[in-house]
Design a protein around this motif. Structure first.
Motif, PDB file in Angstrom:
ATOM      1  N   LEU A  70       9.500 -11.022  -9.782  1.00  0.00           N
ATOM      2  CA  LEU A  70       9.372 -10.518 -11.156  1.00  0.00           C
ATOM      3  C   LEU A  70      10.718 -10.371 -11.854  1.00  0.00           C
ATOM      4  CD1 LEU A  70       6.523  -7.893 -10.787  1.00  0.00           C
ATOM      5  CD2 LEU A  70       6.418 -10.228 -11.631  1.00  0.00           C
ATOM      6  N   PRO A 114       3.757  -8.087 -13.992  1.00  0.00           N
ATOM      7  CA  PRO A 114       2.883  -8.941 -13.180  1.00  0.00           C
ATOM      8  C   PRO A 114       2.045  -9.933 -13.994  1.00  0.00           C
ATOM      9  CG  PRO A 114       2.205  -6.620 -13.040  1.00  0.00           C
ATOM     10  CD  PRO A 114       3.520  -6.652 -13.749  1.00  0.00           C
ATOM     11  N   ARG A 115       1.848  -9.664 -15.291  1.00  0.00           N
ATOM     12  CA  ARG A 115       1.141 -10.632 -16.143  1.00  0.00           C
ATOM     13  C   ARG A 115       2.096 -11.349 -17.094  1.00  0.00           C
ATOM     14  NH1 ARG A 115      -2.875 -11.859 -13.182  1.00  0.00           N
ATOM     15  NH2 ARG A 115      -4.679 -10.475 -13.200  1.00  0.00           N
ATOM     16  N   LEU A 121       2.040 -15.059 -11.313  1.00  0.00           N
ATOM     17  CA  LEU A 121       2.346 -14.286 -10.107  1.00  0.00           C
ATOM     18  C   LEU A 121       1.141 -14.246  -9.165  1.00  0.00           C
ATOM     19  CD1 LEU A 121       4.466 -12.508  -8.642  1.00  0.00           C
ATOM     20  CD2 LEU A 121       3.242 -10.538  -9.586  1.00  0.00           C
ATOM     21  N   GLU A 122      -0.018 -14.032  -9.746  1.00  0.00           N
ATOM     22  CA  GLU A 122      -1.224 -13.954  -8.915  1.00  0.00           C
ATOM     23  C   GLU A 122      -1.429 -15.268  -8.142  1.00  0.00           C
ATOM     24  OE1 GLU A 122      -4.731 -12.769 -11.055  1.00  0.00           O
ATOM     25  OE2 GLU A 122      -5.982 -12.842  -9.253  1.00  0.00           O
ATOM     26  N   LEU A 178       1.207 -15.618  -5.371  1.00  0.00           N
ATOM     27  CA  LEU A 178       0.962 -14.754  -4.207  1.00  0.00           C
ATOM     28  C   LEU A 178      -0.189 -15.287  -3.347  1.00  0.00           C
ATOM     29  CD1 LEU A 178       1.550 -11.181  -5.693  1.00  0.00           C
ATOM     30  CD2 LEU A 178       3.081 -12.508  -4.235  1.00  0.00           C
ATOM     31  N   HIS A 180       6.864  -6.183   4.622  1.00  0.00           N
ATOM     32  CA  HIS A 180       6.631  -5.294   3.485  1.00  0.00           C
ATOM     33  C   HIS A 180       5.245  -5.520   2.907  1.00  0.00           C
ATOM     34  CE1 HIS A 180       7.338  -3.734  -0.711  1.00  0.00           C
ATOM     35  NE2 HIS A 180       7.548  -2.707   0.066  1.00  0.00           N
ATOM     36  N   LEU A 190      -5.545 -10.849  -3.167  1.00  0.00           N
ATOM     37  CA  LEU A 190      -4.187 -10.335  -2.994  1.00  0.00           C
ATOM     38  C   LEU A 190      -4.129  -9.223  -1.959  1.00  0.00           C
ATOM     39  CD1 LEU A 190      -2.638 -10.445  -6.550  1.00  0.00           C
ATOM     40  CD2 LEU A 190      -2.884 -12.216  -4.840  1.00  0.00           C
ATOM     41  N   SER A 196       5.688   2.705  -1.803  1.00  0.00           N
ATOM     42  CA  SER A 196       5.969   1.809  -2.911  1.00  0.00           C
ATOM     43  C   SER A 196       7.035   0.795  -2.539  1.00  0.00           C
ATOM     44  CB  SER A 196       6.357   2.609  -4.145  1.00  0.00           C
ATOM     45  OG  SER A 196       6.296   1.749  -5.241  1.00  0.00           O
ATOM     46  N   GLN A 197       7.967   0.518  -3.458  1.00  0.00           N
ATOM     47  CA  GLN A 197       8.935  -0.551  -3.228  1.00  0.00           C
ATOM     48  C   GLN A 197       9.838  -0.298  -2.027  1.00  0.00           C
ATOM     49  OE1 GLN A 197      10.025  -0.405  -7.202  1.00  0.00           O
ATOM     50  NE2 GLN A 197      10.382  -2.585  -7.389  1.00  0.00           N
ATOM     51  N   ASP A 215       5.355  -0.761  -7.715  1.00  0.00           N
ATOM     52  CA  ASP A 215       5.521  -2.186  -8.011  1.00  0.00           C
ATOM     53  C   ASP A 215       4.161  -2.887  -7.992  1.00  0.00           C
ATOM     54  OD1 ASP A 215       4.903  -2.385  -5.363  1.00  0.00           O
ATOM     55  OD2 ASP A 215       6.696  -3.496  -4.789  1.00  0.00           O
ATOM     56  N   TYR A 239       2.013  -2.405  -4.922  1.00  0.00           N
ATOM     57  CA  TYR A 239       1.374  -1.108  -4.746  1.00  0.00           C
ATOM     58  C   TYR A 239       0.277  -0.848  -5.761  1.00  0.00           C
ATOM     59  CZ  TYR A 239       3.003   0.802  -0.568  1.00  0.00           C
ATOM     60  OH  TYR A 239       3.162   1.014   0.761  1.00  0.00           O
ATOM     61  N   TRP A 275      -2.871  -4.432 -12.870  1.00  0.00           N
ATOM     62  CA  TRP A 275      -1.951  -5.312 -13.599  1.00  0.00           C
ATOM     63  C   TRP A 275      -2.450  -5.487 -15.028  1.00  0.00           C
ATOM     64  CZ3 TRP A 275      -0.710 -10.195 -10.138  1.00  0.00           C
ATOM     65  CH2 TRP A 275      -0.122  -9.759  -8.947  1.00  0.00           C
TER      66      TRP A 275
END
Ligand SMILES: Cc1cc2nc3c(=O)[nH]c(=O)nc-3n(C[C@H](O)[C@H](O)[C@H](O)COP(=O)(O)OP(=O)(O)OC[C@H]3O[C@@H](n4cnc5c(N)ncnc54)[C@H](O)[C@@H]3O)c2cc1C
Lengths: 605, 95
Positions: free
Chosen positions: A176, A219-220, A276-277, A280, A420, A463, A520-521, B44, B47, B69
């Motif tokens: 991203l 993400p979009r 992105l979708e 992935l 991750h 996903l 999270s991240q 993110d 998540y 999203w």
């Protein structure tokens, strides 16, 4: 279509890698590979993996089309192995990158991985350079328009290389963060920015680019464009120079810079904002396929090492008869067999349980390359100085594959990135494990190598694995089945003990997963350790399942025992000597030529 | 449907979502602004997918994993899920 997904991994039996490749008298390394026998053996009509393996020849033979001698030459010159690529083209390899419905031969992912492994066990640079086209095309198979997929399929089958541009200078795994931008301009787009470092960025006539289509990103905010460089104005794009690399030196690792370059609207793959979708989901397939690169490297490393150990005299004995050498080689085979089972299970799971592939592909891509890195290190120690010399000993094949393999755990999602992605699914894994929500038929279909594989239903890729992981959820049941077999002597009791022990680890792990705080991240280091333990439980469970569903009568379970001990050694706090003797028995059995390899290996060993 | 029938329009949904987001972000719920983009709390894109699993689990709905999203604030997400619940409770769906 032959149903065989079997390959002849062959560290021990030189006969299993055929030495009768097409004649190729030119030994200069620069000449043309003669095409006497290189008619397509992989095509929409037939996928003959054995004929493919035959046609590639024995790499130890300098006159074979894919020989260590030739590979060393292009590596030394840092030259793309174009001749060898053309041979793969003539044999029909590109058709395996294209699904049958788009004009290719890809009906089974285990066939694709077997073919990639066949090439990788000869030359990893070549496999990385050639198979990249599958990665370049896969987003179009998932999200493209039918006519777009058809046209791309025709190009690929004709041998046109395709690249995949995700990464940029300064942004690696963080997709991203990409800044290559496409803005609407009349009927199409104007694209500005750079992609680097990209495999086949220069060679590829087509490249599938992830571009920012909303200035704010998110993400979009990203889309995919399948760009045909043959149709772009030449003054609006340029190639960034080849990057010198530690391994895969012959590969075209370069980049692409676009300068407000006009791209037609028809280049869009899927919907605007869907980039992105799609990526992935595509990565779930490519990560599964990339494990075959590691298996090929492991095949090659073991064969070089075993052949050396069998010849080398030390202290009045042959090296292979020294107790620690025998143990190390047995353990290395157990590592290969386990990795192979994970890879084949994952490739079959594409068909039988695509909804779980977000977990399975992450496990496979984290587990297989990292365990093969260890295997290569073991081989390096055993080869001693021969693992280090650049020209000596099989033209320096070992030091080349050692360098080449390093990148497999880095690209297409590093080991950390895959862990991750598992960590982000811990909640689902724990919840699913407590309730047994996944579908057991998918596990059985993936493990039973004789079961027909359904056409892949890509719309079921997801996903996240909503129901968790069926394989680990079913471990308790599989261990109980094995215990049942011991009752009437159909399986040795120690196998059932090992399976119970694995199941105990798996249960405790899931209790810990349920307690692992979301992060999270920025996942804590402890979560990465849990992810690694999950991979080990998964690998052991896959071996157990494959054995249960394919065990021939009277099969003593030696390979399964070795695989279980291998994964348990990493799960237990300390090693116990009694267990390790299984590696000696495994290696002794392999040396006699007995059929002790798992059925995922096929006829070789 | 588990445990939520008493809330025809899930008035507590926004509140509950705020707690979930706070849980992922490891902050206090009061610190979470329902109109702010989830990414501003370090949640993110991956998540945001987990949040979908939590909603499914609580409400017995099946959602696209990417729901957060497309509806990237707590308010937007709650409105979307409420809409789905309303649809799911129409009489024709019962038969
Ligand atoms: C030979 C070669 C060929 C390549 N070919 C292509 C190609 O064809 N197309 C393409 O798009 N890219 C390609 N790449 C780029 C490659 O995919 C990137 O290198 C990769 O995305 C990782 O980026 P990075 O190395 O910059 O690491 P970074 O993303 O900067 O990461 C740095 C470190 O942090 C770790 N890390 C990153 N994210 C996480 C996380 N979420 N959790 C934990 N740890 C994390 C990484 O493992 C790494 O150790 C290629 C690279 C090489 C070397």
């Amino acid at each position: 279509m032959t149903s065989s997904a079997r390959t002849s991994a062959s560290a021990l039996s030189p006969a299993s890698v055929p030495s009768t490749g097409p004649a190729r008298p030119d030994a200069s390394g620069a000449g043309v590979v003669t095409a006497t026998a290189s008619k397509p053996v992989l095509s929409g009509g037939t996928v003959d993996l054995e004929a493919f393996e035959q046609a590639l020849g024995d790499p130890f033979d300098p006159s074979a089309p894919l020989s260590f001698a030739r590979s060393a030459e292009s590596d030394r010159r840092e030259q793309f192995p174009a001749d060898m690529c053309r041979l793969l083209d003539r044999l029909g390899m590109p058709s395996l990158y294209v699904p049958v419905e788009h004009g290719g031969a890809l009906a089974r992912y285990d066939e694709l991985t077997a073919a990639v492994r066949s090439v990788a066990r000869r030359d990893l640079t070549l496999a990385v350079g050639h198979a990249k086209t599958f990665l370049g095309g896969v987003c179009v198979w998932l999200a493209g328009r039918p006519e777009q997929a058809r046209a791309l399929g025709a190009d690929i089958v004709a041998g046109v290389p395709v690249a995949w541009g995700l990464t940029e200078h300064g942004h690696g795994s963080d997709l991203l963060a990409g800044t290559m931008q496409a803005r609407r301009d009349g009927d199409g787009y104007r694209v500005r920015g750079e992609k680097w470092p990209i495999n086949n960025a220069t060679r590829g006539d087509l490249i599938c680019l992830l571009v920012r289509t909303r200035p704010e990103g998110g993400p979009r905010g990203f889309s995919l464009l399948l760009v045909d460089k043959r149709r772009l104005p030449h003054d609006r794009y340029r190639h960034l120079p080849k990057v010198p690399t530690h391994g895969i030196r012959g590969a075209d690792i370069s980049g692409l810079a676009m300068d407000d370059c006009p791209v037609p609207a028809g280049a869009l793959v899927g919907t605007e904002g869907g980039g992105l979708e799609t990526v992935l989901k595509a990565l779930q397939l490519t990560r599964t396929v990339c494990t075959a690169l590691s298996l090929g490297a492991a095949d090659q490393a073991l064969r070089i090492t075993v052949e050396h150990a069998a010849r080398r005299g030390l202290y009045g004995r042959t090296m292979v008869d020294l107790p620690h050498v025998r143990r190390a080689l047995g353990r290395a085979h157990a590592a290969l067999f386990t990795a192979e089972v994970v890879s084949v299970f994952a490739a079959r799971a594409v068909h039988t349980m695509p909804e779980e592939l977000s977990v399975i592909s992450a496990v496979a891509k984290a587990y297989v390359p990292s365990r093969v890195d260890e295997l290569i290190m073991t081989c390096e120690e055993l080869l001693g100085v021969r693992g280090f010399l650049a020209d000596y000993h099989e033209h320096g094949a070992f030091q080349k594959l050692h360098r080449d393999h390093r990148v497999v755990g880095v690209f297409d999602g590093s080991t950390f990135v895959n862990r991750h992605s598992l960590i982000s699914q811990f909640t689902l894994l724990a919840r699913g494990h407590a309730r047994i929500t996944a579908n057991p038929a998918g596990v059985e279909g993936a493990a039973d190598l004789t079961a027909a594989l359904p056409t892949p239903r890509m719309h079921r890729l997801s996903l996240t694995a909503r129901g968790g992981c069926g394989l680990t959820q079913g471990l308790a049941g599989a261990a109980a089945d094995l215990r049942g077999l011991t009752a009437d002597g159909r399986a040795p009791a120690r196998l059932a003990d090992l399976a119970d022990e694995l199941n105990g680890h798996c249960e405790r792990l899931h209790e810990e997963l349920a307690l692992c705080p979301p992060s999270s991240q920025f996942a804590p280091p402890e979560a990465f350790t849990l992810a690694r333990r999950f991979e080990l439980c998964f690998a052991g469970a896959a071996a157990l399942r494959v054995w249960l569903h394919n065990a021939a009568a009277g099969h003593d379970g030696l390979w399964l025992e070795a695989c279980l001990v291998h994964v348990l050694q990493s799960l237990r706090p300390a090693r116990t000597a009694a267990d390790e003797a299984v590696f000696d028995r495994l290696f002794d059995a392999l040396r006699t030529g007995a059929p002790v390899a798992p059925p995922t290996t096929g006829g070789g060993l | 449907m588990n445990g939520s029938e008493s809330d025809p329009l899930e008035p507590g949904l926004g509140h509950w979502l705020r707690e979930r987001v706070a849980h992922y972000a490891q902050r206090e719920p009061a610190e979470i602004d329902p109109s702010a983009n989830l990414t501003s709390y370090g949640l993110d894109s991956v998540y945001a997918l987990s949040l979908c699993g939590d909603i499914e689990d609580r409400l017995g709905l099946v959602l696209e994993p990417t729901v957060a999203w497309d509806h990237p604030t707590i308010e937007a997400l709650a409105a979307h899920v409420e809409g789905m619940l309303t649809d799911a409770r129409r009489p024709q769906d019962a038969g």
